[in-house]
Each structure stands twice: as structure tokens, then as C-alpha cells.
Design an enzyme around this catalytic site. Sequence first.
Site, PDB file in Angstrom:
ATOM      1  N   HIS A  99       0.516  -1.204  -0.056  1.00 13.39           N
ATOM      2  CA  HIS A  99      -0.563  -0.076   0.290  1.00 13.39           C
ATOM      3  C   HIS A  99       1.052   1.117  -0.398  1.00 13.39           C
ATOM      4  CE1 HIS A  99       0.508  -0.807   4.257  1.00 13.39           C
ATOM      5  NE2 HIS A  99       1.417   0.525   4.226  1.00 13.39           N
TER       6      HIS A  99
HETATM    7  P1  TYD Z   1      -1.879  -2.743   7.354  1.00 15.82           P
HETATM    8  O1  TYD Z   1      -1.127  -1.067   7.850  1.00 15.82           O
HETATM    9  O2  TYD Z   1      -2.389  -3.077   6.270  1.00 15.82           O
HETATM   10  O3  TYD Z   1      -0.736  -3.749   7.762  1.00 15.82           O
HETATM   11  P2  TYD Z   1       0.420  -4.069   6.117  1.00 15.82           P
HETATM   12  O4  TYD Z   1       0.311  -3.808   5.262  1.00 15.82           O
HETATM   13  O5  TYD Z   1       1.858  -4.611   7.780  1.00 15.82           O
HETATM   14  O6  TYD Z   1      -0.147  -5.721   6.123  1.00 15.82           O
HETATM   15  O7  TYD Z   1      -2.030  -2.580   9.192  1.00 15.82           O
HETATM   16  C1  TYD Z   1      -3.312  -4.001   9.377  1.00 15.82           C
HETATM   17  C2  TYD Z   1      -4.516  -3.658   9.786  1.00 15.82           C
HETATM   18  O8  TYD Z   1      -3.987  -3.915  11.733  1.00 15.82           O
HETATM   19  C3  TYD Z   1      -5.697  -3.256   9.195  1.00 15.82           C
HETATM   20  O9  TYD Z   1      -6.577  -3.531   9.944  1.00 15.82           O
HETATM   21  C4  TYD Z   1      -5.294  -1.564  10.176  1.00 15.82           C
HETATM   22  C5  TYD Z   1      -4.641  -2.301  11.474  1.00 15.82           C
HETATM   23  N1  TYD Z   1      -3.917  -1.083  11.777  1.00 15.82           N
HETATM   24  C6  TYD Z   1      -4.102  -0.690  13.291  1.00 15.82           C
HETATM   25  O10 TYD Z   1      -5.217  -0.613  13.628  1.00 15.82           O
HETATM   26  N2  TYD Z   1      -3.332   0.411  13.486  1.00 15.82           N
HETATM   27  C7  TYD Z   1      -2.242   0.748  12.931  1.00 15.82           C
HETATM   28  O11 TYD Z   1      -1.132   1.437  13.556  1.00 15.82           O
HETATM   29  C8  TYD Z   1      -1.413   0.427  12.015  1.00 15.82           C
HETATM   30  C9  TYD Z   1      -0.403   0.308  10.904  1.00 15.82           C
HETATM   31  C10 TYD Z   1      -2.240  -0.977  11.548  1.00 15.82           C
END
Ligand code: TYD
Length: 150
Positions: free
Chosen positions: A53
Site C-alpha cells: 500500500h
Molecule cells: P496494515 O497497515 O494494512 O498492515 P500491513 O500492510 O503490514 O499488512 O494494517 C493491518 C491491519 O492493522 C489493518 O486492519 C489496520 C490495522 N492497524 C491499526 O489498527 N493500527 C495501526 O497502527 C496499524 C499500522 C494497522
Amino acid sequence: MVIQECRIINLPKISDATKGNLSFVESRKHIPFDIARVYYLYDVPGGEERGEHAHKTLEQFIIAMSGSFDVVLDDGYQKKRFHLNRAYYGLYVCPMMWRKLENFSSGSVCLVLASDFYKESDYIRDYKTFLEAVRKRDSGETDSSDKKDG
Ligand code: TYD
């Protein structure tokens, strides 16, 4: 925002031959933003990828606190791979950078310092939408809501 703005930043390292090492990060001193949030990735199964992303405004600093992994950045024009494997340096990631984290070693811990709280509205999770946003930005187009009549 171009990929050249994203860079490895070395952190202070206080070494003690008997007691081990200590490193630290201070907002706006070692990294170019104020830290609003800290999160970490751990227990990532071998072969898994994270990220995939971009963020519209968020700045981040990524450190391999333990083990190693790769961060692949893409500004919509070019890609760059960074291998992180030490706790005394990290990768500054500016806004509008598509990122993928991969090749996590077993037991690795990825620490992320972020310039803002978690906001889903700051994410671009579709690569095509990301490329469109980059092209739109670089063509100087503004939102129709910005345009004034006459
Ligand atoms: P995401 O940023 O999509 O992680 P990655 O790209 O590493 O797979 O986040 C995964 C999930 O965690 C998404 O549902 C959002 C949640 N999240 C939070 O609630 N707080 C945060 O600070 C972060 C980074 C993610």
C-alpha cells in the site's frame, strides 16, 4: 515525492564491550518528522509479504530491531530495494511511496515510527489507484472541487 527522498539513516550507537549496544531516535533530530505512533510487525511467517500500500501523507521510519527483511519502495516510476538487518539504522519512507516488505527472517521484528496516528483514510491500497494519483499529481491536475467558476 520521489524515491531519492527515501534513504537509510544511521542512528547513534553507544557500544559497551561488556554491556552491549544502545541506539536511540529523536524526533526531528535523527528523523525528519515528529513521532506520533509506534507499531511493530513480528511473528511474520516465512514467505509472507506485508505492506502493499501507499500513504498519502504519512512519513515512516522502519528499523529491523531483530533479524532482517527487505523493503521494496516504488514511487510510481522506479523501484528500489533496501535490505534492513541492523538495529542502528533505519529507512526513512516519505509519503506517496508504494511499499512491500518481504523476505522476513525467522524471529525478525520490524519497528515502524510513524508521523501520525492510524488513519485508514490515509491509505491507498490499490496499486492502479496509486499510479493514477501519482500521474494526476505530476500532471498538475487539481480536484474538480478546487476549481472555481469563471
Ligand atoms: P496494515 O497497515 O494494512 O498492515 P500491513 O500492510 O503490514 O499488512 O494494517 C493491518 C491491519 O492493522 C489493518 O486492519 C489496520 C490495522 N492497524 C491499526 O489498527 N493500527 C495501526 O497502527 C496499524 C499500522 C494497522
